[in-house]
Design a protein around this motif. Structure first.
Motif, PDB file in Angstrom:
ATOM      1  N   ALA A 195      16.712  32.288 -34.911  1.00  0.00           N
ATOM      2  CA  ALA A 195      17.233  33.625 -35.240  1.00  0.00           C
ATOM      3  C   ALA A 195      16.484  34.696 -34.456  1.00  0.00           C
ATOM      4  CB  ALA A 195      17.130  33.873 -36.744  1.00  0.00           C
ATOM      5  N   ARG A 196      15.210  34.510 -34.249  1.00  0.00           N
ATOM      6  CA  ARG A 196      14.455  35.488 -33.455  1.00  0.00           C
ATOM      7  C   ARG A 196      14.886  35.445 -31.985  1.00  0.00           C
ATOM      8  NH1 ARG A 196      10.183  33.372 -36.943  1.00  0.00           N
ATOM      9  NH2 ARG A 196       9.871  34.950 -38.571  1.00  0.00           N
ATOM     10  N   CYS A 222      22.626  32.010 -37.769  1.00  0.00           N
ATOM     11  CA  CYS A 222      22.994  32.622 -36.484  1.00  0.00           C
ATOM     12  C   CYS A 222      24.496  32.693 -36.261  1.00  0.00           C
ATOM     13  CB  CYS A 222      22.351  31.846 -35.336  1.00  0.00           C
ATOM     14  SG  CYS A 222      20.548  31.822 -35.397  1.00  0.00           S
ATOM     15  N   GLY A 223      25.255  32.012 -37.117  1.00  0.00           N
ATOM     16  CA  GLY A 223      26.697  32.011 -36.971  1.00  0.00           C
ATOM     17  C   GLY A 223      27.193  30.752 -36.288  1.00  0.00           C
ATOM     18  N   PRO A 282      25.748  28.830 -29.894  1.00  0.00           N
ATOM     19  CA  PRO A 282      25.744  27.433 -29.434  1.00  0.00           C
ATOM     20  C   PRO A 282      24.431  26.696 -29.708  1.00  0.00           C
ATOM     21  CG  PRO A 282      26.584  28.901 -27.730  1.00  0.00           C
ATOM     22  CD  PRO A 282      25.975  29.773 -28.785  1.00  0.00           C
ATOM     23  N   VAL A 283      24.598  25.465 -30.134  1.00  0.00           N
ATOM     24  CA  VAL A 283      23.477  24.540 -30.287  1.00  0.00           C
ATOM     25  C   VAL A 283      23.788  23.291 -29.470  1.00  0.00           C
ATOM     26  CG1 VAL A 283      22.158  23.079 -31.857  1.00  0.00           C
ATOM     27  CG2 VAL A 283      22.858  25.378 -32.581  1.00  0.00           C
ATOM     28  N   SER A 321      30.436  16.585 -35.694  1.00  0.00           N
ATOM     29  CA  SER A 321      31.103  16.906 -36.958  1.00  0.00           C
ATOM     30  C   SER A 321      30.493  18.107 -37.666  1.00  0.00           C
ATOM     31  CB  SER A 321      31.067  15.691 -37.890  1.00  0.00           C
ATOM     32  OG  SER A 321      29.751  15.465 -38.395  1.00  0.00           O
ATOM     33  N   ILE A 322      29.224  18.419 -37.373  1.00  0.00           N
ATOM     34  CA  ILE A 322      28.573  19.546 -38.054  1.00  0.00           C
ATOM     35  C   ILE A 322      28.493  20.785 -37.177  1.00  0.00           C
ATOM     36  CG2 ILE A 322      27.263  18.047 -39.602  1.00  0.00           C
ATOM     37  CD1 ILE A 322      24.789  18.568 -37.833  1.00  0.00           C
ATOM     38  N   GLY A 323      29.179  20.758 -36.032  1.00  0.00           N
ATOM     39  CA  GLY A 323      29.278  21.973 -35.232  1.00  0.00           C
ATOM     40  C   GLY A 323      28.414  22.042 -33.997  1.00  0.00           C
TER      41      GLY A 323
END
Length: 692
Positions: free
Chosen positions: A163-164, A221-222, A226-227, A258-260
């Motif tokens: 988040a930072r 973070c929404g 992207p991760v 499956s979890i984004g």
């Protein structure tokens, strides 16, 4: 601009973040960050900005420090554990964004690492499992077993840190759940022996930690932030059947999707081979530690480590729809082909950007001959928690990646000596507008580099590319080269230079020992002269082949000198059937060797029963061999047919001394000034060429 690499330079997306091409600058420690509160300084901004300007589609920085508590001073990684770092971090994202390039950071926790990586925070892991190896970074002492509360705190640590980064302008992150880091220890049944909800009893349990981290990041973070996950597609080198298998990796990949998770970066891990698992040319140095036929068949070992990881990408890609990245000494040709054939969607590049931050632009523009080539020497992995450096790129680790502007006053510059320091000085000075003449009394440009190439070989380090680059640049920049021309007083009078640069190399150091003049001693000066003559006649490749047939060296050899030169010559001789003993008067063996290569070379020496003696006193050379006094005070005769002193060179200022008072500016660089190794030579030449 049209390019023959249309697939490599086609746009794509990771989630909703657009990339202008498929080239990703992957994460790797540079230690270009500062200690203290303002960790993003000129070194980090200069490098990552240069890579973005140089044409990368995505920049992924090295990891911040994720092992807490930490000292504010003495750790050259950036920090994301407090809001006070956000403002300073935003300077780095702004620098990368200037060139229309998104920025990610890799996040990983070292977990069970020890040794030079030891911190205030104790090594920790899923379970107290160890697997010591001479090639690894794990301590023999079992790591601390994380409690459930500690795991939950780590979930918050990764999410709050991400988040930072988002607040500081980052476009996404990559989580390293591969290699032998903390997360992988939960995913592998070999390392995970827990009996709680994070244990190996089910895939849901094994992935719970990393899944919770990803979900929490997405929550804070929404979903559109992207991760990317760096994952092991297979784990090899462990006993039994508990190592992570490809089928398990495929299942894990589907869970990630499956979890984004927005994209996957696919690698492998060879347990106990930390650096060899991602710089896989090391697995071949000086020879494979096990027969090549026993290497894991799932990887491609046909290119001495290059492209080894590529076959894993399409395996993972077959079970997911999100983008997949592959890595591992991939060049532009193979990268374009990988994208064209659908084996992967993204190409990870790291060391090529270390060697030339403008690599991508030069590839796109068809300027391959202007690319400073990575030769896989390992120099960029030489030091820990200090600013890293590169053998060919003198800018790496500096505040600028640009040549200085043209000189205000054109000067007549004479450079004496065509080694790396001389060629670097000549080509930079000429590019900046000076009238440059380069004298080389031998039959080729390159100095001792061509000799080093012959000794080292060509399968792992590509030194001929190093030579070709500098030779090409010397020619392209209009340097007047005078080959087989000795620079003497008459030459000085004829040239009348404004600047004289002496880069003739050092002079051989003669050991202080009785009997040095005997015929069974191969004199260093004679050896270099003979080898340089042979290289000029047949080239280093052919000479290396011919020496497998015959060499004027006895079957039993003593090498005097334990630095890089002596160790690498010994390797060369052993591979040609010689029984070698290495002695040094110093306290340590292997100075200037890259640590990973040193570890592997000494391991190989041990397997070959090669005796290495440090702290000796040289007593006498006779026709029977070399008599020494050991550091324990024992007098020993080391029997040998041939004795070869290979000591670091000594300074050679003869030409500079003779020119004093006759030339306005005189400089000595390279070995003739301060004998060292190639990175020092190229940096000295770059610095001097830019200052004239």
């Amino acid at each position: 601009m049209a390019t023959r690499y249309e697939h490599l330079f086609s746009p794509t997306n990771i989630g909703k973040v657009q990339l202008k091409n498929r080239i990703v600058k992957t994460a790797a420690q540079t230690y270009f960050f500062e200690s203290g509160e303002n960790r993003v300084g000129t070194l980090a901004k200069a490098f990552y900005g240069a890579v973005a300007k140089g044409g990368a589609g995505l920049v992924i920085t090295e990891t911040p420090a994720m092992e807490w508590p930490l000292l504010e001073e003495g750790d050259r990684r950036f920090r994301i554990d407090d809001d006070k770092y956000i403002k300073n971090l935003s300077e780095l994202s702004a620098e990368v964004h200037k060139y229309g390039v998104p920025i990610f950071s890799q996040l990983y926790h070292r977990g069970p690492w020890g040794g030079i990586y030891a911190l205030i925070a104790e090594p920790c892991a899923a379970s107290a499992v160890t697997y010591p190896s001479p090639f690894d970074v794990h301590d023999e002492k079992p790591p601390h077993v994380l409690t459930v509360d500690e795991i939950e705190e780590l979930v918050d640590r990764f999410a709050s840190g991400t988040a930072r980064l988002q607040a500081a302008g980052w476009d996404g992150i990559e989580i390293n759940a591969a290699a032998d880091h903390l997360f992988h220890g939960f995913l592998s049944r070999f390392w995970n022996k827990r009996d709680d909800e994070y244990g190996p009893q089910s895939m849901e349990n094994r992935t719970r930690f990393i899944v919770n981290v990803i979900k929490e990041i997405k929550r804070r973070c929404g979903q559109d932030f992207p991760v990317q996950i760096l994952m092991n597609a297979i784990e090899v080198g462990l006993p039994g059947d508990e190592a992570l298998s490809i089928e398990e990796a495929k299942e894990i990949a589907k869970i990630y999707e499956s979890i984004g998770v927005d994209s996957l970066h696919v690698r492998s891990h060879w347990a106990g081979m930390h650096q060899g698992s991602y710089n896989q040319e090391n697995m071949f140095y000086p020879e494979p530690h096990i027969p090549l036929s026993e290497f894991p068949k799932e990887l491609d070992w046909s290119h001495h480590g290059a492209l080894a990881q590529v076959p894993l990408a399409p395996i993972i890609k077959s079970v997911v729809k999100i983008p997949v990245m592959t890595v591992g000494l991939i060049d532009a040709d193979s990268g374009d082909e990988i994208i064209r054939t659908g084996k992967a969607d993204l190409i990870g590049i790291n060391r090529r950007f270390f060697a030339d931050s403008n690599w991508a632009n030069k590839v796109r523009e068809g300027r391959e001959e202007d690319i400073q080539p990575c030769t896989h020497c390992g120099t960029c992995n030489t030091n820990y928690n200090e600013v890293r450096y590169c053998r060919i790129n003198a800018c790496f680790g500096s505040e600028s990646y640009e040549m200085e502007p043209p000189a205000e006053k054109k000067k007549k510059v004479v450079v004496v000596g065509g080694g790396p320091a001389g060629m670097q000085t000549a080509r930079v000075a000429a590019a900046r507008g000076h009238d440059v003449t380069l004298y080389e009394d031998g039959g080729y440009l390159g100095g001792a580099v061509a000799l080093a190439a012959m000794v080292k070989g060509f399968d792992i380090e590509e030194l001929p590319k190093f030579l070709k680059f500098f030779r090409t640049q010397v020619k392209k920049n209009g340097v007047n080269v005078k080959m087989r021309k000795r620079f003497d007083d008459a030459s000085l009078a004829e040239e009348k230079p404004d600047v004289l640069v002496v880069a003739t190399g050092g002079v051989p150091t003669k050991p202080d020992v009785e009997g040095y003049e005997l015929r069974n001693v191969t004199k260093t000066a004679d050896l270099y002269k003979m080898l340089k003559m042979m290289i000029a006649l047949v080239g280093p490749q052919m000479l290396r082949k011919l020496t497998k047939i015959w060499m004027p060296v006895g079957k039993k050899v003593v090498v005097i000198g334990g630095e890089i030169q002596g160790c690498q010559l010994s390797e060369y001789l052993i591979k040609r059937g010689r029984d070698v003993t290495i002695v040094t008067e110093g306290d340590e063996m292997g100075e200037w060797l890259v640590p990973e290569r040193k570890t592997r070379l000494f391991y190989w020496f041990d397997k070959k029963n090669i005796e290495r003696l440090t702290g000796v006193k040289l007593v006498k050379i006779t026709k029977e061999g070399l008599t020494i006094k050991t550091k324990e005070g024992q007098t020993r005769l080391l029997k040998a047919k041939t004795i070869i002193p290979v000591l670091p060179f000594s300074p050679n200022t003869e030409i500079a001394d003779r020119a004093k008072g006759k030339v306005a500016e005189i400089y000595t660089i390279g070995d003739c000034d301060s004998p060292a190794v190639m990175p020092d030579a190229t940096k000295a030449g770059w610095k001097l060429g830019n200052s004239l």
